[in-house]
Design an enzyme around this catalytic site. Structure first.
Site, PDB file in Angstrom:
ATOM      1  N   ARG A   1      66.121  11.118  96.306  1.00  0.00           N
ATOM      2  CA  ARG A   1      66.386   9.892  97.255  1.00  0.00           C
ATOM      3  C   ARG A   1      68.071  10.073  97.740  1.00  0.00           C
ATOM      4  NH1 ARG A   1      64.755   4.702  94.075  1.00  0.00           N
ATOM      5  NH2 ARG A   1      66.536   5.657  92.699  1.00  0.00           N
TER       6      ARG A   1
ATOM      7  N   LYS B   1      56.659  18.185  79.697  1.00  0.00           N
ATOM      8  CA  LYS B   1      56.604  17.151  78.722  1.00  0.00           C
ATOM      9  C   LYS B   1      57.439  16.101  78.920  1.00  0.00           C
ATOM     10  CE  LYS B   1      59.388  18.789  74.696  1.00  0.00           C
ATOM     11  NZ  LYS B   1      60.138  17.497  74.515  1.00  0.00           N
TER      12      LYS B   1
ATOM     13  N   ASP C   1      55.677  24.460  78.626  1.00  0.00           N
ATOM     14  CA  ASP C   1      56.104  24.255  77.547  1.00  0.00           C
ATOM     15  C   ASP C   1      57.000  25.242  77.238  1.00  0.00           C
ATOM     16  OD1 ASP C   1      56.769  24.844  74.594  1.00  0.00           O
ATOM     17  OD2 ASP C   1      55.162  23.582  73.911  1.00  0.00           O
ATOM     18  N   HIS C   2      58.248  25.139  77.242  1.00  0.00           N
ATOM     19  CA  HIS C   2      59.276  26.363  77.632  1.00  0.00           C
ATOM     20  C   HIS C   2      59.178  27.291  76.347  1.00  0.00           C
ATOM     21  CE1 HIS C   2      62.129  23.913  74.895  1.00  0.00           C
ATOM     22  NE2 HIS C   2      62.881  25.062  74.877  1.00  0.00           N
TER      23      HIS C   2
ATOM     24  N   LYS D   1      59.497  31.875  76.400  1.00  0.00           N
ATOM     25  CA  LYS D   1      60.365  32.644  75.542  1.00  0.00           C
ATOM     26  C   LYS D   1      59.722  34.278  75.246  1.00  0.00           C
ATOM     27  CE  LYS D   1      62.382  28.962  73.297  1.00  0.00           C
ATOM     28  NZ  LYS D   1      63.773  28.793  73.376  1.00  0.00           N
TER      29      LYS D   1
ATOM     30  N   GLU E   1      67.387  23.262  64.103  1.00  0.00           N
ATOM     31  CA  GLU E   1      68.360  23.022  65.107  1.00  0.00           C
ATOM     32  C   GLU E   1      69.795  22.547  64.673  1.00  0.00           C
ATOM     33  OE1 GLU E   1      66.707  21.725  69.564  1.00  0.00           O
ATOM     34  OE2 GLU E   1      65.801  20.787  67.957  1.00  0.00           O
TER      35      GLU E   1
ATOM     36  N   ASP F   1      58.427  15.196  69.600  1.00  0.00           N
ATOM     37  CA  ASP F   1      59.450  16.069  70.361  1.00  0.00           C
ATOM     38  C   ASP F   1      59.224  17.369  70.027  1.00  0.00           C
ATOM     39  OD1 ASP F   1      61.891  16.307  72.204  1.00  0.00           O
ATOM     40  OD2 ASP F   1      63.073  16.999  70.450  1.00  0.00           O
TER      41      ASP F   1
ATOM     42  N   HIS G   1      55.981  22.410  70.770  1.00  0.00           N
ATOM     43  CA  HIS G   1      56.294  23.686  70.408  1.00  0.00           C
ATOM     44  C   HIS G   1      55.905  24.267  69.120  1.00  0.00           C
ATOM     45  CE1 HIS G   1      58.995  22.782  73.574  1.00  0.00           C
ATOM     46  NE2 HIS G   1      59.821  21.781  73.009  1.00  0.00           N
TER      47      HIS G   1
ATOM     48  N   LYS H   1      66.717  18.305  63.212  1.00  0.00           N
ATOM     49  CA  LYS H   1      67.865  18.363  63.892  1.00  0.00           C
ATOM     50  C   LYS H   1      69.096  18.403  62.903  1.00  0.00           C
ATOM     51  CE  LYS H   1      66.308  17.167  68.073  1.00  0.00           C
ATOM     52  NZ  LYS H   1      66.496  18.068  69.075  1.00  0.00           N
TER      53      LYS H   1
HETATM   54  C1  BG6 Z   1      62.885  20.465  73.570  1.00  0.00           C
HETATM   55  C2  BG6 Z   1      63.254  19.250  72.859  1.00  0.00           C
HETATM   56  O1  BG6 Z   1      61.557  20.529  74.016  1.00  0.00           O
HETATM   57  O2  BG6 Z   1      63.136  21.658  72.853  1.00  0.00           O
HETATM   58  C3  BG6 Z   1      64.665  19.301  72.345  1.00  0.00           C
HETATM   59  O3  BG6 Z   1      63.060  18.105  73.531  1.00  0.00           O
HETATM   60  C4  BG6 Z   1      64.923  20.364  71.639  1.00  0.00           C
HETATM   61  O4  BG6 Z   1      64.833  18.218  71.316  1.00  0.00           O
HETATM   62  C5  BG6 Z   1      64.436  21.713  72.380  1.00  0.00           C
HETATM   63  O5  BG6 Z   1      66.315  20.844  71.364  1.00  0.00           O
HETATM   64  C6  BG6 Z   1      64.486  23.172  71.601  1.00  0.00           C
HETATM   65  O6  BG6 Z   1      64.492  23.910  72.534  1.00  0.00           O
HETATM   66  P1  BG6 Z   1      65.131  25.606  72.385  1.00  0.00           P
HETATM   67  O7  BG6 Z   1      64.658  26.537  73.405  1.00  0.00           O
HETATM   68  O8  BG6 Z   1      66.603  25.206  72.352  1.00  0.00           O
HETATM   69  O9  BG6 Z   1      64.776  25.958  70.760  1.00  0.00           O
END
Ligand code: BG6
Length: 520
Positions: free
Chosen positions: A65, A173, A202-203, A207, A241, A260, A265, A365
């Site tokens: 925008r 997501k 889903d990232h 990896k 994490e 989350d 994941h 976390k």
């Molecule tokens: C994300 C979550 O999908 O994945 C985050 O929303 C998390 O909370 C992250 O920190 C972790 O990804 P990575 O690649 O840092 O392990």
């Protein structure tokens, strides 16, 4: 065609593994002023250009925008690249060439005029392939996914009948916040396109080491024979994490670790570790097996959830010597919040391979270390010979797949301590990605974008996968609803989680093996 020919063709299609060619394309990023675009998407596309993986020609359109010119957008992105590119300095020649392909489309997502404008931009491109091979990346609020798809379809920019599926939607997501909303979202999208045109990211699947799980399992005879209930005692999957929830607390209060991290994941990693071999490496065959695995996870009654799944929430503590506030003191968190910043669970997979083998999953976390690993613990050898001399329990053999950091694979077994005494201790054999292949770790988004551009859906989540994962997570969350956290479910920031998680293992006579900081 006779039956023999048909069989040959079937076999050939199963064996076909060549990567699809990457054809000239246009990527349209909706929500192009946002963080995801400057932190992840553009750096990933720039790296693909740097590695000469992009075709010629291609275009990237930013749809957002805010008022700005093409050059203004380019400048902004160049600056961001200085911060977020994984390789520095930025290669100016490559950037200058890349930047020529960036076009800004100032428009409002909710206004059909914006889509007319987008269409005009596409039609101005000289090569017809730039007008038809289209990737729409929805870096927007999930609540806008349906709206964008509807507008695209109304403007004839998204074609449901198109059986070449040249136009694709890439979405991130959260795909809903429970099964009902995920179904609604999916139904909304498939009104305007086919499931095959939807690429859900889903990232974790981007990896390198996560992708290696399947390659490792299905290409190594020694481990393939051991990958079942006969040899394996249990499996531990940890995604820990160091970070707290920080500035994302508003979102996190709604999500918690279950939505989350587990819904996506952790369950994705579990399905790759435990699935059956697919009939081929074709996307649908792999995804069929993943869904089958998720469906084999034993459902739990509310009482079983409370027994098998624990929550945790951090209170104030220290991570790496740095003070961390309690979750309840983070901005935007309710002072009496019962949202889980940690969860650990014991799951069973009801199929022949895994009968009786517990899978322990945990994530949290503000833990002491950021690491993701899968630990396969094997059944012990009969300890007849050493019991009298050593501890009655021999150290169990294990195989650890380190997904990040220090990516690699570690096999742990017992070895004799040199000398005259008959004494054993665990020793390790290590394979490290860095030492074997050099420290080259592409960002997950590079691989995922390239696959989406090529139209290969293997690394993306199918509708039934998302929905099955939600049904698992919903059952757990429903059993928790309205229940306060107990004292055993709090943990100090900087520790490995609450006592309740230790109890979960101890009840089975087992213990968590925590990821180690260095090359352990
Ligand atoms: C994300 C979550 O999908 O994945 C985050 O929303 C998390 O909370 C992250 O920190 C972790 O990804 P990575 O690649 O840092 O392990």
């Amino acid at each position: 065609m006779n039956t023999a020919d048909q069989l040959d063709e079937l076999l050939e299609s199963r064996l076909r593994q060549t990567r699809r060619p990457v054809e000239p394309f246009t990527a349209v990023i909706f929500g192009a002023s946002g963080d995801l675009t400057s932190r992840k998407l553009i750096p990933a596309l720039y790296h693909l250009a740097l590695e000469k993986q992009l075709p010629n020609p291609y275009r990237i359109i930013g749809f957002a925008r805010r008022e700005k010119s093409d050059d203004g957008w380019r400048q902004e992105l160049r600056e961001a690249l200085g911060h977020f590119s994984r390789t520095q300095p930025v290669n100016e020649n490559v950037w200058n060439e890349f930047a020529k392909n960036l076009v800004y489309c100032q428009a409002d997502i909710s206004d059909s005029a914006g889509y007319t404008k987008l269409k005009a931009i596409l039609e101005s491109f000289p090569d017809p392939r730039l007008q038809t091979n289209l990737l729409y990346y929805l870096a927007t609020q999930p609540s806008q996914f349906g709206e964008v798809a509807a507008h695209l379809s109304a403007a004839s920019l998204l074609h449901k009948e198109n059986d070449t599926y040249a136009d694709r939607l890439v979405i991130e997501k959260p795909f809903g916040h429970d099964l009902a909303s995920a179904r609604e979202l999916n139904a909304d999208l498939v009104r305007h396109c086919h499931e095959r045109q939807i690429f859900r990211i889903d990232h974790y699947l981007g990896k390198e080491t996560v992708q290696n799980i399947l390659m490792f399992r299905f290409s190594n005879g020694i481990f393939e024979r051991l990958w079942n209930r006969d040899a394996i005692d249990h499996v531990q999957i940890t995604i820990s994490e160091k970070l707290g929830v920080g500035s994302r607390a508003g979102y996190y209060e709604e999500a918690g670790a279950m939505r989350d991290m587990v819904q996506n994941h952790l369950l994705q990693v579990l399905s790759l570790v435990a699935m059956e071999p697919p009939v081929s490496l074709e996307p649908e065959n792999i995804r069929d097996e993943k869904v089958k695995l998720l469906k084999s996870i034993r459902p739990m009654s509310p009482a079983q959830v409370l027994e098998n799944v624990v929550r945790g929430q951090y209170f104030a503590g220290e991570v790496d010597g740095e003070a961390r506030p309690a979750y309840r003191s983070e901005p935007k968190v309710k002072p009496n919040s019962h949202v889980e910043t940690f969860t650990a669970m014991r799951l069973f997979i009801d199929n022949w391979r895994w009968h009786g083998v517990p899978f322990y999953l945990r994530t949290g976390k503000n833990l002491p270390l950021s690491a993701s690993e899968v630990r396969i613990q094997f059944k012990p050898a009969p300890n007849i010979l050493f019991a009298a001399r050593q501890d009655a329990n021999l150290d169990p053999n294990s195989l650890t797949l380190r997904l990040q950091p220090n990516e690699g694979i570690i096999l742990r077994f017992n070895g004799k301590i040199p000398g005259t005494a008959t004494e054993l201790r665990p020793v390790r054999m290590r394979f490290s990605y860095d030492s074997e292949f050099g420290a080259y770790t592409p960002e997950a988004y590079e691989r995922l974008l390239l696959e989406a551009i090529a139209g290969d859906a293997t690394l993306f989540i199918r509708r039934d996968e998302v929905e099955t994962a939600w049904s698992i997570v919903d059952a757990i969350r429903n059993a928790w609803a309205g229940k306060a956290l107990s004292n055993r479910e709090f943990y100090a920031a900087g520790t490995w989680g609450p006592t309740a998680a230790e109890d979960l293992m101890a009840r089975d006579g087992r213990e968590w093996r925590n990821p180690q900081p260095q090359k352990e």
